[in-house]
Design an enzyme around this catalytic site. Structure first.
Site, PDB file in Angstrom:
ATOM      1  N   HIS A   1      -2.129  88.289 -51.890  1.00 46.08           N
ATOM      2  CA  HIS A   1      -1.365  87.108 -51.486  1.00 46.08           C
ATOM      3  C   HIS A   1      -2.285  85.901 -51.314  1.00 46.08           C
ATOM      4  O   HIS A   1      -1.881  84.764 -51.562  1.00 46.08           O
ATOM      5  CB  HIS A   1      -0.634  87.360 -50.162  1.00 46.08           C
TER       6      HIS A   1
ATOM      7  N   ASP B   1       4.700  90.984 -59.547  1.00 44.57           N
ATOM      8  CA  ASP B   1       4.729  90.641 -58.131  1.00 44.57           C
ATOM      9  C   ASP B   1       4.994  89.142 -58.053  1.00 44.57           C
ATOM     10  O   ASP B   1       4.984  88.427 -59.068  1.00 44.57           O
ATOM     11  CB  ASP B   1       3.399  91.015 -57.478  1.00 44.57           C
TER      12      ASP B   1
END
Length: 594
Positions: free
Chosen positions: A241, A314
């Site tokens: 992330h 993702d």
């Protein structure tokens, strides 16, 4: 606001029109027939899974309208669908999509109605991240199960299948047909900041078996499961992330360690596989993240492992996929690599137009898009979405959070609670010998709408078992003043229970445990996230691992402390010594009982 029955009736004509060639031919021919009538813009839209703010497809709150205008250039989900024709929508709690089950079902129906009312409109594949444990987008009153590492500690294939089947039934009742679970990563790095307890464990064969069973449970419920994060995110100390993880495994190590759960998922008929934004030089030395790697996604996943299902990225707003290329290039490169679904780009308009332009300029062919769109349509057909896009008006009350489901979550939690230390033995405690308990410690913010902070839930559960338990939250970083207050309170108790979360050698949580022990009161630690906490808690006489802080797991821990159930969990990961990480403190499979 029309009812779901009205929505169902309103869409019936459009739904019937989708049955190209009649019901007898629907399974085989419908996706191809739908593809044949689509425009290029329709096809581009089908590739995207978009986020949108709001609890309603047409009447969100003003704050959500403002957020949509700022991020997406539209006011509502209905406007988003009209502009971009997305093939999927992803739900987030922070986007106010998941207030309660009835609202979620109404939102799902509103999204389907908005899409089906468009020219050549198609049902939308609605998805979310409902992993259970520490990652849940939909909270109570839905059933919240222990997470993957807890299930790994229980080691029951039946439990993994039951979790998928029940969770899938509840998701489907709310209109969610694709779940980004289970996690197929093998967590072999205790410092992993993003996977950890989201993984079933460190044994690739055990992880593989549990992934396959949970995926089978979802499939039985009519929901697409998603194995993630290919080619494997379990051995990294970097969160994709916020950074760009590099996996240094050799090809041989990857085949033995990381590939096994994905092979099992494919063999079990997994509907979708999510890519990881990470670099594996032994699989592709180009420096590209796996999400953008043709050698990884086409060469290994498609050709070597033989997977022909849907590949979803993702989230494309994560740092791991944005390090090397700009947001305009990422979706095009992902498609060239072999991706089918482009999840949550940071700028949907930019990404959508980039793909369209790549086809118009000849960088991508329309035939390439057809391959992915057909996979997506086949998945929608397999899930029954093309024939029945709307929710059952009565299913929410009948299915979501039903007593039998909640009881199953409690039973699974009891089979997963792991007793790591029990000197004396201290446990079990009895209300006759230790009537007054102080419950102190970390209260991590719940991702899933549990009934309260962990210390409060645990204290209430112990009180219900005959103790007089008082809760005192000290947080994950207690100050000297907070620690002193807890020590003073411990003087009024017969024993202390302290919850811990991500303890390190220098953590004030360790100081708190040491100071509590120095009072002479027996101290029981409950690691509510990582079992690795135990290595930094040498002073406590007893330590349990719950792997998450759902109500079910905390109540199970209370029953273990009180001795009304025996601990049965076994460590699904080894725990290294704090003073010598090269040596094991507790091996894989360690677990005590009474």
């Amino acid at each position: 606001m029309p009812s779901r029955r009205t929505v169902l009736a309103a869409g019936a004509g459009v739904t019937a029109a989708l049955a190209v060639g009649g019901a007898a031919r629907a399974d085989e021919h419908r996706p191809a027939a739908l593809l044949a009538r689509m425009t290029l813009e329709d096809k581009v839209g089908q590739l995207f899974v978009a986020r949108v703010h709001g609890h309603s497809a047409t009447e969100p709150d003003q704050a959500d309208i403002d957020a949509n205008l700022k991020e997406l250039g539209v006011r509502t989900a209905a406007e988003l669908i009209a502009r971009y024709r997305p093939g999927g929508i992803i739900y987030f709690a922070w986007a106010h999509n998941t207030r309660d089950p009835r609202q979620i079902a109404d939102l799902s129906d509103g999204i389907q109605r908005a899409s089906l009312q468009q020219p050549r409109g198609l049902p939308v594949l609605i998805s979310t991240d409902q992993e259970h444990g520490i990652v849940c987008r939909i909270g109570r009153p839905a059933t919240l199960f222990p997470g993957a590492m807890a299930v790994g500690a229980g080691g029951s294939l039946r439990d993994a299948h039951t979790l998928g089947r029940i969770a899938g039934r509840e998701l489907r009742a709310m209109g969610v047909r694709q779940n980004y679970s289970p996690v197929a990563d093998v967590n072999v790095n205790p410092a992993n900041p993003v996977i950890g307890v989201r993984s079933f464990g460190a044994d690739p064969e055990a992880v593989a078996a549990l992934v396959a069973e949970e995926a089978g449970g979802y499939r039985a419920a009519g929901v697409a499961a998603t194995a993630k994060h290919f080619p494997g995110h379990g051995d990294t100390a970097v969160d994709s992330h916020t950074g760009f993880p590099v996996i240094t495994h050799s090809r041989e190590v990857w085949e033995r360690l990381d590939a096994a759960p994905f092979r099992a998922a494919i063999a079990a008929g997994i509907d979708s596989i999510m890519t990881g934004h990470l670099l594996v030089p032994s699989l592709d030395p180009s420096g590209d993240p796996a999400t953008l790697s043709h050698p990884v996604l086409t060469g290994i996943l498609r050709e070597h492992l033989g997977y022909d299902g849907v590949v979803v990225t993702d989230a494309l707003g994560m740092a791991g996929v944005r390090t090397k290329y700009g947001d305009e290039r990422v979706p095009v490169l992902a498609l060239k690599a072999g991706v089918d679904q482009l999840l949550d780009p940071p700028d949907l308009g930019l990404a959508w137009n980039a793909v369209l332009r790549a086809v118009q300029d000849g960088e991508l062919t329309e035939e390439r898009l057809d391959v992915s769109v057909l996979r997506i349509l086949r998945l929608k057909e397999r899930l029954g979405l093309l024939a029945e896009p709307y929710t059952d008006p009565d299913a929410v009350d009948r299915v979501v959070g039903r007593p039998e489901h909640l009881a199953e979550a409690e039973r699974i939690a009891e089979r997963t609670t792991t007793l790591l230390v029990n000197e004396g033995p201290l446990l079990p405690l009895s209300p006759s010998t230790h009537p007054r308990l102080l419950v102190v410690g970390a209260d991590p913010v719940s991702p899933s709408g549990t009934t309260g902070p962990p210390t409060g839930v645990l204290a209430a559960a112990l009180t219900a078992l005959g103790f007089t338990a008082t809760a005192l939250s000290t947080g994950t970083d207690p100050s000297a003043e907070t620690i002193a207050r807890a020590v003073t309170a411990a003087g009024e108790a017969d024993a202390v229970v302290t919850t811990t979360c991500n303890v390190t050698a220098a953590s004030p949580q360790r100081t708190l445990a040491d100071r509590l022990t120095a009072t002479g009161r027996p101290v029981v630690a409950v690691a509510v996230r990582n079992p690795y906490d135990v290595a930094h808690l040498p002073s406590v006489r007893a330590c349990l691992a719950t792997y998450s802080w759902s109500d079910a797991e905390l109540r199970a821990a209370a029953r273990v402390i009180a001795g009304t159930v025996r601990p049965r969990g076994r460590l699904p990961v080894p725990v290294q010594r704090a003073d010598d990480p090269a040596r094991e403190l507790y091996p894989l499979g360690h677990g005590l009982t009474y």
